[in-house]
Motif scaffolding. Sequence first.
Motif, PDB file in Angstrom:
ATOM      1  N   ALA A 316       0.830  -1.209   0.000  1.00 43.39           N
ATOM      2  CA  ALA A 316       0.000   0.000   0.000  1.00 43.39           C
ATOM      3  C   ALA A 316       0.864   1.258   0.000  1.00 43.39           C
ATOM      4  CB  ALA A 316      -0.926  -0.011   1.219  1.00 43.39           C
ATOM      5  N   TYR A 317       1.914   1.248   0.799  1.00 43.68           N
ATOM      6  CA  TYR A 317       2.785   2.424   0.905  1.00 43.68           C
ATOM      7  C   TYR A 317       3.539   2.673  -0.396  1.00 43.68           C
ATOM      8  CZ  TYR A 317       6.294   5.622   2.838  1.00 43.68           C
ATOM      9  OH  TYR A 317       7.102   6.707   3.086  1.00 43.68           O
ATOM     10  N   ALA A 318       4.120   1.620  -0.967  1.00 43.16           N
ATOM     11  CA  ALA A 318       4.871   1.773  -2.218  1.00 43.16           C
ATOM     12  C   ALA A 318       3.952   2.222  -3.348  1.00 43.16           C
ATOM     13  CB  ALA A 318       5.562   0.463  -2.583  1.00 43.16           C
ATOM     14  N   ALA A 319       2.736   1.686  -3.404  1.00 45.27           N
ATOM     15  CA  ALA A 319       1.800   2.048  -4.462  1.00 45.27           C
ATOM     16  C   ALA A 319       1.453   3.524  -4.424  1.00 45.27           C
ATOM     17  CB  ALA A 319       0.539   1.204  -4.348  1.00 45.27           C
ATOM     18  N   LEU A 320       1.285   4.061  -3.220  1.00 43.62           N
ATOM     19  CA  LEU A 320       0.811   5.441  -3.085  1.00 43.62           C
ATOM     20  C   LEU A 320       1.934   6.465  -2.930  1.00 43.62           C
ATOM     21  CD1 LEU A 320      -2.306   4.834  -0.813  1.00 43.62           C
ATOM     22  CD2 LEU A 320      -2.220   5.116  -3.304  1.00 43.62           C
ATOM     23  N   THR A 321       3.182   6.002  -2.890  1.00 43.40           N
ATOM     24  CA  THR A 321       4.307   6.942  -2.838  1.00 43.40           C
ATOM     25  C   THR A 321       5.184   6.867  -4.086  1.00 43.40           C
ATOM     26  OG1 THR A 321       5.633   5.325  -1.587  1.00 43.40           O
ATOM     27  CG2 THR A 321       4.418   6.985  -0.313  1.00 43.40           C
ATOM     28  N   ARG A 322       5.282   5.677  -4.695  1.00 44.87           N
ATOM     29  CA  ARG A 322       6.150   5.516  -5.861  1.00 44.87           C
ATOM     30  C   ARG A 322       5.387   5.280  -7.167  1.00 44.87           C
ATOM     31  NH1 ARG A 322      11.245   1.593  -4.119  1.00 44.87           N
ATOM     32  NH2 ARG A 322      12.483   3.217  -3.071  1.00 44.87           N
ATOM     33  N   ALA A 345      -4.346   1.178   2.925  1.00 47.66           N
ATOM     34  CA  ALA A 345      -4.102   2.170   1.870  1.00 47.66           C
ATOM     35  C   ALA A 345      -4.918   3.439   2.070  1.00 47.66           C
ATOM     36  CB  ALA A 345      -4.408   1.559   0.506  1.00 47.66           C
ATOM     37  N   GLY A 346      -6.174   3.318   2.470  1.00 47.15           N
ATOM     38  CA  GLY A 346      -6.984   4.509   2.673  1.00 47.15           C
ATOM     39  C   GLY A 346      -6.401   5.426   3.723  1.00 47.15           C
ATOM     40  N   GLN A 347      -5.873   4.846   4.782  1.00 48.95           N
ATOM     41  CA  GLN A 347      -5.290   5.645   5.856  1.00 48.95           C
ATOM     42  C   GLN A 347      -3.957   6.267   5.436  1.00 48.95           C
ATOM     43  OE1 GLN A 347      -6.017   3.588   9.878  1.00 48.95           O
ATOM     44  NE2 GLN A 347      -6.441   1.934   8.409  1.00 48.95           N
ATOM     45  N   ILE A 348      -3.186   5.531   4.614  1.00 47.92           N
ATOM     46  CA  ILE A 348      -1.944   6.107   4.083  1.00 47.92           C
ATOM     47  C   ILE A 348      -2.262   7.301   3.191  1.00 47.92           C
ATOM     48  CG2 ILE A 348       0.013   5.672   2.552  1.00 47.92           C
ATOM     49  CD1 ILE A 348       0.011   2.790   3.524  1.00 47.92           C
ATOM     50  N   ALA A 349      -3.282   7.141   2.327  1.00 50.20           N
ATOM     51  CA  ALA A 349      -3.651   8.242   1.436  1.00 50.20           C
ATOM     52  C   ALA A 349      -3.997   9.501   2.236  1.00 50.20           C
ATOM     53  CB  ALA A 349      -4.829   7.824   0.560  1.00 50.20           C
ATOM     54  N   ARG A 350      -4.695   9.315   3.336  1.00 56.20           N
ATOM     55  CA  ARG A 350      -5.039  10.451   4.188  1.00 56.20           C
ATOM     56  C   ARG A 350      -3.769  11.080   4.764  1.00 56.20           C
ATOM     57  NH1 ARG A 350      -9.429  12.725   3.824  1.00 56.20           N
ATOM     58  NH2 ARG A 350     -10.742  10.980   4.473  1.00 56.20           N
ATOM     59  N   GLU A 351      -2.846  10.267   5.238  1.00 59.47           N
ATOM     60  CA  GLU A 351      -1.596  10.791   5.800  1.00 59.47           C
ATOM     61  C   GLU A 351      -0.786  11.546   4.747  1.00 59.47           C
ATOM     62  OE1 GLU A 351       0.039  10.635   8.861  1.00 59.47           O
ATOM     63  OE2 GLU A 351      -1.872  10.024   9.745  1.00 59.47           O
ATOM     64  N   LEU A 352      -0.925  11.140   3.475  1.00 60.57           N
ATOM     65  CA  LEU A 352      -0.147  11.771   2.404  1.00 60.57           C
ATOM     66  C   LEU A 352      -0.818  13.033   1.864  1.00 60.57           C
ATOM     67  CD1 LEU A 352       0.942   8.547   0.466  1.00 60.57           C
ATOM     68  CD2 LEU A 352       2.372   9.978   1.936  1.00 60.57           C
ATOM     69  N   GLY A 353      -1.992  13.376   2.385  1.00 62.61           N
ATOM     70  CA  GLY A 353      -2.612  14.649   2.018  1.00 62.61           C
ATOM     71  C   GLY A 353      -3.814  14.564   1.117  1.00 62.61           C
ATOM     72  N   ALA A 354      -4.385  13.383   0.906  1.00 63.37           N
ATOM     73  CA  ALA A 354      -5.577  13.270   0.067  1.00 63.37           C
ATOM     74  C   ALA A 354      -6.727  14.065   0.673  1.00 63.37           C
ATOM     75  CB  ALA A 354      -5.980  11.807  -0.096  1.00 63.37           C
ATOM     76  N   SER A 355      -7.512  14.718  -0.177  1.00 61.64           N
ATOM     77  CA  SER A 355      -8.656  15.492   0.308  1.00 61.64           C
ATOM     78  C   SER A 355      -9.898  14.635   0.466  1.00 61.64           C
ATOM     79  CB  SER A 355      -8.966  16.632  -0.666  1.00 61.64           C
ATOM     80  OG  SER A 355      -9.342  16.104  -1.940  1.00 61.64           O
ATOM     81  N   ARG A 356      -9.986  13.544  -0.276  1.00 64.03           N
ATOM     82  CA  ARG A 356     -11.140  12.651  -0.203  1.00 64.03           C
ATOM     83  C   ARG A 356     -10.668  11.248  -0.577  1.00 64.03           C
ATOM     84  NH1 ARG A 356     -16.580  12.730   0.265  1.00 64.03           N
ATOM     85  NH2 ARG A 356     -17.910  11.420  -1.072  1.00 64.03           N
ATOM     86  N   ASP A 397     -16.405  14.868  -9.430  1.00 66.46           N
ATOM     87  CA  ASP A 397     -15.393  15.540 -10.241  1.00 66.46           C
ATOM     88  C   ASP A 397     -14.276  14.607 -10.684  1.00 66.46           C
ATOM     89  OD1 ASP A 397     -16.708  18.017 -10.016  1.00 66.46           O
ATOM     90  OD2 ASP A 397     -15.790  18.360  -8.043  1.00 66.46           O
ATOM     91  N   GLY A 398     -14.444  13.307 -10.447  1.00 68.86           N
ATOM     92  CA  GLY A 398     -13.439  12.335 -10.861  1.00 68.86           C
ATOM     93  C   GLY A 398     -12.417  12.038  -9.782  1.00 68.86           C
ATOM     94  N   VAL A 399     -11.459  11.142 -10.116  1.00 68.88           N
ATOM     95  CA  VAL A 399     -10.444  10.713  -9.156  1.00 68.88           C
ATOM     96  C   VAL A 399      -9.056  10.971  -9.751  1.00 68.88           C
ATOM     97  CG1 VAL A 399     -11.947   8.965  -8.143  1.00 68.88           C
ATOM     98  CG2 VAL A 399     -10.390   8.309  -9.971  1.00 68.88           C
ATOM     99  N   ASP A 400      -8.120  11.249  -8.857  1.00 67.64           N
ATOM    100  CA  ASP A 400      -6.724  11.493  -9.271  1.00 67.64           C
ATOM    101  C   ASP A 400      -5.877  10.224  -9.182  1.00 67.64           C
ATOM    102  OD1 ASP A 400      -6.706  14.551  -9.514  1.00 67.64           O
ATOM    103  OD2 ASP A 400      -7.539  14.239  -7.508  1.00 67.64           O
ATOM    104  N   VAL A 401      -6.179   9.384  -8.199  1.00 69.87           N
ATOM    105  CA  VAL A 401      -5.367   8.185  -7.945  1.00 69.87           C
ATOM    106  C   VAL A 401      -6.290   7.005  -7.732  1.00 69.87           C
ATOM    107  CG1 VAL A 401      -3.784   7.062  -6.325  1.00 69.87           C
ATOM    108  CG2 VAL A 401      -3.417   9.455  -6.970  1.00 69.87           C
ATOM    109  N   TYR A 402      -5.954   5.900  -8.352  1.00 68.04           N
ATOM    110  CA  TYR A 402      -6.689   4.653  -8.117  1.00 68.04           C
ATOM    111  C   TYR A 402      -5.686   3.559  -7.782  1.00 68.04           C
ATOM    112  CZ  TYR A 402      -9.242   0.308  -9.110  1.00 68.04           C
ATOM    113  OH  TYR A 402      -9.775  -0.954  -9.024  1.00 68.04           O
ATOM    114  N   LEU A 403      -5.877   2.901  -6.630  1.00 66.21           N
ATOM    115  CA  LEU A 403      -5.082   1.737  -6.241  1.00 66.21           C
ATOM    116  C   LEU A 403      -5.922   0.497  -6.539  1.00 66.21           C
ATOM    117  CD1 LEU A 403      -2.909   1.295  -3.068  1.00 66.21           C
ATOM    118  CD2 LEU A 403      -4.293  -0.559  -3.945  1.00 66.21           C
ATOM    119  N   ASP A 404      -5.413  -0.366  -7.438  1.00 64.21           N
ATOM    120  CA  ASP A 404      -6.211  -1.454  -7.991  1.00 64.21           C
ATOM    121  C   ASP A 404      -5.661  -2.835  -7.652  1.00 64.21           C
ATOM    122  OD1 ASP A 404      -8.065  -2.891  -9.446  1.00 64.21           O
ATOM    123  OD2 ASP A 404      -6.965  -2.684 -11.328  1.00 64.21           O
ATOM    124  N   PRO A 405      -6.235  -3.517  -6.645  1.00 62.03           N
ATOM    125  CA  PRO A 405      -5.920  -4.927  -6.428  1.00 62.03           C
ATOM    126  C   PRO A 405      -6.900  -5.869  -7.121  1.00 62.03           C
ATOM    127  CG  PRO A 405      -6.372  -3.739  -4.353  1.00 62.03           C
ATOM    128  CD  PRO A 405      -6.954  -2.955  -5.490  1.00 62.03           C
TER     129      PRO A 405
END
Length: 520
Positions: A316-322, A345-356, A397-405
């Motif tokens: 989750a961390y590598a996917a949302l940082t790299r 992953a949802g909690q990591i996204a929040r820590e990284l500054g996601a608005s939603r 308004d759409g999505v900027d990032v999608y993590l797909d398992p």
Amino acid sequence: MRPLPRGCGRRAEEAGGAGVVACRGVGAREAFQGQGHGAFVAGRAGHRQALAVEVLRAGRVASLFGDVSEVGQDQGRAGVDSEATVEVQPGQQEFLRGVQVTAVAGADGEARLGELARALEPSDVRGLRTPDVARAWTVSVPCALPCTVVPVTATPRSRKPKGPSGQARPTPPRPAPPRGVTMTASREIRLAARPAGEPTASDFELATTEVPERLGEGQVLVRNTWMSVDPYMRGRMDDAPSYIPPFQLGAPLEGGAVGEVVASEAADVPVGATVTHFLGWREYAVLDAAAVTVVDTSIAPAAAYLGPLGATGLAAYAALTRIAPVREGDVVFVSAAAGAVGSVAGQIARELGASRVIGSAGGPAKTKKLLDIFGYDAAIDYRRGGLPEQLAQAAPDGVDVYLDPVGGDHLEAAIGAIRPGGRIALVGAISTYNATDPAPGPNNLFQAAKQEATLRGMLVTGHLDLFPEWTGRAAPLLADGRLRTEQTVVDGLDRAPEAFLGVLRGANTGKMLVRPGADA
């Protein structure tokens, strides 16, 4: 390196500390017997057969060597057995736990093998397992030391060998260990058959084996206390090329595990240490110290090193940082959001500054946990149908990032909602793992091109260098409750296949774990 005898050639590069020599033709046996310890194999002349030799090191396969084919082509006399040998080079014997020869089965479904004699110690003798091919081989090991000869009956991969009454043959008795050597009984789960489509319980078998308590230098004996079952293991059940070798029929499965060191010949890994390693699906494992990692259970429970502090948390961390880096203010969508990767992953996204942060899961119980426990702003129940419409409602308004398992319809919906410059991390495709036909791709792939979006695949093994960074960030969050996780626990090694099948069906919330030594 010594010159090779006449009729011999080097069949594989140095691997796992063992060099391999293969010999064919008249005089190969004599040539080999002058070379040292190893396994000698005789086959019928003039027949093309495959011979795979696995050199077992510290209880795990260190080397898998290629075919010895067209045995007997240079024999010269019809009807006379030609010979092929495999040699373990001198100086390596003390590192090996034995030599296992995968022989061939007869056309009637039974393999009549000759003898397996040990080249090292009687405790190193391993059973013979056979794939389905046309002829039988005779297997022996020439010994410079006194040998113990053990009769064996091979098992074809498709079914157990049958006696005249149709009943399964009993397993031959195990040889007694040498005097002064104590053996530990250990149960393990083996692959009994390769599934077509969704696996079933009959594709697995529970077996009891023995592991030596007398270890080689630098080895440890680990009693597994937790083991992981993960979706990627489904791919290893198929005999197909992939990024990781397939499980072998008749052999124990592998996977992440945590355990306690109960015996050690390694100064850096003392008895009592808690370690992670990759020989799960069994109660005890003998490993080289280099194959284990000592973990600190004062900062997190042992089981956490298979979940949030293990490979799933790292994925989750590598996917949302790299792979699909989250930027301040991004809208992030995660599928399988209540699973081992998604719940973190949802909690990591929040820590990284996601608005939603939007998550998808199956059923109202899981979607409620996305909102109440795992920090998601919106939850989609994909079982209700209308996935693109639900996603459009959650992210107008759409999505900027999608993590797909997941792949499949989730990937298609995400492409349909992707914003310009969006990033998609492809970390799995669990929706297709049991497919018997090729799964169709997204029908809107050009939408990603129009939006100049990036779709990038990821294997967690390519990002292990991030482990220290991730655990350094995650351990304090886990300790103070800011990183909230769940685990689904199944007790008993015999229920490990049940737990694995449950993961493929979405039965888990958070990480699915098995306690091998706990009674169900």
